[in-house]
Scaffold this motif. Structure first.
Motif, PDB file in Angstrom:
ATOM      1  N   MET A 115       0.929  -1.226   0.067  1.00  0.00           N
ATOM      2  CA  MET A 115      -0.183  -0.083   0.043  1.00  0.00           C
ATOM      3  C   MET A 115       0.888   1.341   0.102  1.00  0.00           C
ATOM      4  N   ILE A 116       0.336   2.165  -0.795  1.00  0.00           N
ATOM      5  CA  ILE A 116       1.196   3.461  -0.740  1.00  0.00           C
ATOM      6  C   ILE A 116       0.215   4.652  -0.181  1.00  0.00           C
ATOM      7  N   ILE A 117       0.793   5.341   1.109  1.00  0.00           N
ATOM      8  CA  ILE A 117       0.031   6.325   1.569  1.00  0.00           C
ATOM      9  C   ILE A 117       0.730   7.614   1.077  1.00  0.00           C
ATOM     10  N   LYS A 118      -0.209   8.415   0.736  1.00  0.00           N
ATOM     11  CA  LYS A 118       0.225   9.628  -0.329  1.00  0.00           C
ATOM     12  C   LYS A 118       0.932  10.685   0.613  1.00  0.00           C
ATOM     13  N   ASN A 119       1.043  10.768   1.850  1.00  0.00           N
ATOM     14  CA  ASN A 119       1.911  11.515   2.602  1.00  0.00           C
ATOM     15  C   ASN A 119       2.055  10.780   3.844  1.00  0.00           C
ATOM     16  N   ARG A 120       2.976  11.528   4.757  1.00  0.00           N
ATOM     17  CA  ARG A 120       3.274  10.983   6.369  1.00  0.00           C
ATOM     18  C   ARG A 120       2.447  11.422   7.167  1.00  0.00           C
ATOM     19  N   ILE A 121       1.154  11.861   6.996  1.00  0.00           N
ATOM     20  CA  ILE A 121       0.365  12.375   8.073  1.00  0.00           C
ATOM     21  C   ILE A 121      -0.876  11.394   8.320  1.00  0.00           C
ATOM     22  N   ILE A 122      -0.777  10.888   9.447  1.00  0.00           N
ATOM     23  CA  ILE A 122      -1.867   9.873   9.746  1.00  0.00           C
ATOM     24  C   ILE A 122      -2.769  10.692  11.077  1.00  0.00           C
ATOM     25  N   SER A 123      -4.260  10.371  10.790  1.00  0.00           N
ATOM     26  CA  SER A 123      -5.032  11.028  11.863  1.00  0.00           C
ATOM     27  C   SER A 123      -5.231   9.800  12.957  1.00  0.00           C
ATOM     28  N   ALA A 124      -5.075  10.228  14.102  1.00  0.00           N
ATOM     29  CA  ALA A 124      -5.544   9.213  15.207  1.00  0.00           C
ATOM     30  C   ALA A 124      -7.023   9.102  15.267  1.00  0.00           C
ATOM     31  N   GLY A 136      -6.909  16.111   2.587  1.00  0.00           N
ATOM     32  CA  GLY A 136      -5.745  15.649   1.990  1.00  0.00           C
ATOM     33  C   GLY A 136      -4.648  14.966   2.818  1.00  0.00           C
ATOM     34  N   ILE A 137      -5.216  14.522   3.949  1.00  0.00           N
ATOM     35  CA  ILE A 137      -4.420  13.697   4.808  1.00  0.00           C
ATOM     36  C   ILE A 137      -4.256  12.274   4.425  1.00  0.00           C
ATOM     37  N   GLY A 138      -3.210  11.723   4.967  1.00  0.00           N
ATOM     38  CA  GLY A 138      -2.702  10.306   4.245  1.00  0.00           C
ATOM     39  C   GLY A 138      -3.370   9.044   4.705  1.00  0.00           C
ATOM     40  N   MET A 139      -3.583   9.058   6.027  1.00  0.00           N
ATOM     41  CA  MET A 139      -4.562   8.157   6.454  1.00  0.00           C
ATOM     42  C   MET A 139      -5.084   8.617   7.644  1.00  0.00           C
ATOM     43  N   ILE A 140      -6.358   7.886   7.899  1.00  0.00           N
ATOM     44  CA  ILE A 140      -7.232   7.819   8.921  1.00  0.00           C
ATOM     45  C   ILE A 140      -7.572   6.765   9.760  1.00  0.00           C
ATOM     46  N   ILE A 141      -7.402   6.710  10.944  1.00  0.00           N
ATOM     47  CA  ILE A 141      -7.736   5.290  11.749  1.00  0.00           C
ATOM     48  C   ILE A 141      -9.063   5.647  12.330  1.00  0.00           C
ATOM     49  N   ARG A 142      -9.795   4.558  12.164  1.00  0.00           N
ATOM     50  CA  ARG A 142     -11.019   4.474  12.491  1.00  0.00           C
ATOM     51  C   ARG A 142     -11.259   3.857  13.963  1.00  0.00           C
ATOM     52  N   GLY A 143     -11.942   4.456  15.027  1.00  0.00           N
ATOM     53  CA  GLY A 143     -11.643   4.109  16.454  1.00  0.00           C
ATOM     54  C   GLY A 143     -12.137   2.608  16.539  1.00  0.00           C
ATOM     55  N   THR A 144     -11.911   2.187  17.981  1.00  0.00           N
ATOM     56  CA  THR A 144     -12.259   0.912  18.438  1.00  0.00           C
ATOM     57  C   THR A 144     -13.561   0.393  18.529  1.00  0.00           C
ATOM     58  N   SER A 145     -14.560   1.495  18.453  1.00  0.00           N
ATOM     59  CA  SER A 145     -15.889   1.056  18.838  1.00  0.00           C
ATOM     60  C   SER A 145     -16.379  -0.071  18.177  1.00  0.00           C
ATOM     61  N   GLY A 194      -8.802  10.459  -1.244  1.00  0.00           N
ATOM     62  CA  GLY A 194      -7.675   9.733  -1.201  1.00  0.00           C
ATOM     63  C   GLY A 194      -6.840   9.385  -0.049  1.00  0.00           C
ATOM     64  N   ALA A 195      -7.416   9.434   1.229  1.00  0.00           N
ATOM     65  CA  ALA A 195      -6.790   8.957   2.459  1.00  0.00           C
ATOM     66  C   ALA A 195      -7.074   7.698   2.511  1.00  0.00           C
ATOM     67  N   LYS A 196      -6.134   6.777   3.073  1.00  0.00           N
ATOM     68  CA  LYS A 196      -6.183   5.385   3.349  1.00  0.00           C
ATOM     69  C   LYS A 196      -7.167   5.271   4.655  1.00  0.00           C
ATOM     70  N   ALA A 197      -7.796   4.339   4.924  1.00  0.00           N
ATOM     71  CA  ALA A 197      -8.640   3.884   6.064  1.00  0.00           C
ATOM     72  C   ALA A 197      -7.988   2.698   6.649  1.00  0.00           C
TER      73      ALA A 197
END
Length: 636
Positions: free
Chosen positions: A15-24, A36-45, A82-85
């Protein structure tokens, strides 16, 4: 480009993430997904199909079509620009919220303080949980998540086996390092087998638990190396979620430095051959760029700063960093009381963002306000945080705005951040507000006493009164002497403070000032009427401040005590053990604030549309000031 390393693509497995920024995994997906963020983490629910895995009751998120459809929509939202999930898999183990009469599970058996039984897991239970992790990962893969993150940090179930603090077993799953890693390894191996070799697998882990007899950092690195061939990225954090003294390191308050975990991510990066991400008070693009450029990590994970400004990534990319709304690290968004929704702890338990009114209020607060149908002339009396926010919001609505400020600067009580390095986050917010006003056409009149401008104010369409609050002056004999000052004055006039200081009042302001002065090698005594310091703060922030206070220097604390008299070189204090005399060549009064209602009320009757906001209405927090300022002007 100003931040070239931050916007380099990153390959994780295939997998290619388009930049180095990931959302907690914090906050709404809506705005940050289009930033334009690279990846977003879906929480634990509801992420693991085990009814004993959660902090709060609820179904497995893939349990039926109703739940699954919600998750699929989340994936769609995350990926729209374009963010990865990424899907977070977490089992809280011994901390699980279970139905009455049911039990939680963990490495050892015991009865929790709330009366819930925790059963020691046998191998059957371990296999069931490992299979549950694998099913959660497979379901996430089926629903088009790009990567799965195994949450092995913050004191959750895998940590409970890894850490000697939790794991007191004497069988094959306790004792030695090799025994303690068996069950966590089982989970990793089971998940990898389920998702296959080409599906990206991430793991979050605490490199330092910040608790007595916790896992040694070198052991954590050894564990990562043991499973490095099974995972594709490691996500470095620290601290524990349910141990308050360690929680202050997991989610830091304003009293701690920025970038608290980079020293750990750096040593992990040197020890492994997979990408390393790091989380922990990464607040500015300069900090983020430096981490990547200096090879302290391969990616940065941003949480609360993206709640404060979900468009952080977009503003960094467009080199509009002066428009980033700074996070205060106040922890109102990550509220420790929010788990206990069936209890009430007062206003400090209300979840919000101090600087972003849209957080949790997307149905009420738009991304951008529309222009008003009719332009109005708006006078804002006072340039503190409430007044500044009101002025900026009214200006966004298209009105002509005039700020009348009595001092020679904007910022109100935030101005004290100029004189204390530990208030760096507060200073960034003050500077942000001022910078936005300077970029606008808002007229600012300094040294302006609005009470003398009432004739002019008659031509206003709206008057917003934000005259703030003033320090409470208690009735203490001798308080009018020249070596006695209030806390706000003390911040601005530190050269007048001598060597032996007594601070009357141990709320957050008095305690913060004590910390500052003790670091300057002054002998400080706090006299507090209550049974504890900082009772106005939530326990998470309070603990962090007290931890820093304990490391600051020579401080005596007198609780349940009252200053009765002030003399030229001493004060008389009534303690629970009797009368005490304390030498003092400087006395600082910090017993709270009171609204300037007498001044505020003078502005009623000039025009019909008159509103009092912020501290002028009642002594308030930055959150209340910001929200007051926004809402009073949003509908103008």
């Amino acid at each position: 480009m100003k931040y070239p390393h931050l916007f380099e693509p990153l390959k994780v497995n295939q997998m290619i993430i388009k930049n180095r920024i990931i959302s907690a995994p914090l906050g709404s997906l809506t705005d940050k997904s289009i930033s334009g963020i690279g990846m977003i983490i879906r929480g634990t629910s509801g992420c693991v199909p085990d009814g004993r895995s959660r902090m709060a009751p609820g179904p497995y998120c893939f349990e039926d079509m109703i739940q699954s459809t919600k998750v699929r929509e989340q994936v769609s939202i995350i990926r729209q620009r374009g963010a990865k999930a990424e899907f977070e898999l977490c089992h809280v183990g011994q901390y699980a919220k279970v139905a009455p009469g049911d039990y939680a599970i963990g490495p050892v058996g015991f009865i929790r303080e709330d009366g819930t039984e925790v059963k020691a897991m046998d191998e059957t239970m371990m296999n069931e949980v490992a299979d549950a992790f694998a099913k959660g990962a497979m379901d996430a893969k089926e629903y088009d998540f790009d990567m799965v993150m195994l949450h092995f940090g913050h004191g959750w179930l895998p940590t409970q086996f890894l850490s000697p603090h939790f794991n007191k077993r004497t069988d094959a799953y306790g004792g030695s390092f090799e025994n303690r890693i068996k069950f966590p390894k089982m989970i990793v191996e089971r998940v990898r087998k389920a998702v296959g070799p080409d599906y990206p697998l991430d793991m979050r882990i605490s490199l330092n638990e910040y608790i007595e007899d916790g896992t040694d950092t070198q052991e954590i690195i050894r564990f990562i190396q043991h499973i490095e061939d099974k995972i594709d990225m490691v996500h470095v954090s620290c601290g524990l979620e349910r141990e308050l003294s360690a929680m202050t390191k997991m989610t830091t308050s304003p009293y701690f430095p920025h970038m608290v975990n980079t020293k750990y991510s750096k040593i992990v990066k040197e020890a492994v051959h997979i990408p390393v991400a790091v989380v922990g008070a990464i607040m500015t693009p300069e900090e983020a760029e430096g981490i990547i450029a200096n090879k302290e990590a391969d990616a940065i994970v941003v949480g609360r700063q993206i709640i404060a400004d979900p468009f952080w990534t977009k503003k960094v990319w467009e080199d509009k960093t002066e428009d980033i709304v700074p996070c205060l690290r106040c922890l109102n968004c990550y509220n420790m009381y929010a788990r206990e929704k069936d209890k009430h702890y007062g206003m400090k338990s209300i979840t919000c963002c101090s600087v972003n009114p849209r957080y949790l209020h997307e149905d009420r607060v738009p991304v951008k306000l529309s222009k008003a149908e009719h332009k109005k002339k708006v006078y804002v009396i006072g340039g503190g945080p409430a007044g500044c926010k009101a002025a900026l919001t009214a200006y966004e609505r298209g009105h002509d705005v005039i700020i009348m400020e009595k001092e020679d600067h904007l910022g109100g009580q935030l101005y004290c951040s100029e004189f204390d390095e530990s208030k760096q986050d507060l200073k960034r917010y003050k500077d942000y507000l001022i910078r936005q006003i300077e970029k606008s056409d808002i007229e600012v009149r300094y040294h302006c006493d609005a009470t003398k401008c009432k004739e002019e104010l008659k031509h206003a369409d709206s008057i917003i009164v934000a005259v703030g609050a003033q320090p409470v002056v208690p009735h203490i004999k001798g308080i009018d002497q020249p070596h006695v000052m209030n806390a706000l004055y003390a911040y601005e006039h530190q050269t007048e403070i001598k060597e032996h200081v007594v601070i009357v009042g141990g709320g957050s302001v008095g305690t913060e000032l004590a910390k500052l002065l003790a670091k300057q090698k002054k002998k400080v005594t706090i006299v507090e009427y209550q049974k504890q310091l900082c009772s106005n703060l939530n326990e998470h922030v309070r603990m962090g401040l007290l931890q820093q206070l304990s490391m600051s220097g020579d401080i005596d604390i007198l609780l349940e005590s009252e200053c009765k008299e002030i003399h030229s070189n001493m004060i008389i204090v009534e303690t629970k053990d009797g009368i005490k005399t304390i030498y003092a060549d400087t006395v600082i009064i910090s017993v709270g604030m009171k609204s300037r209602r007498d001044i505020a009320n003078e502005f009623y009757g000039i025009v019909q549309d008159t509103n009092i906001i912020g501290d002028a209405n009642r002594p308030a927090t930055v959150a209340e000031a910001t929200h007051d300022g926004y809402y009073v002007s949003a509908s103008l």
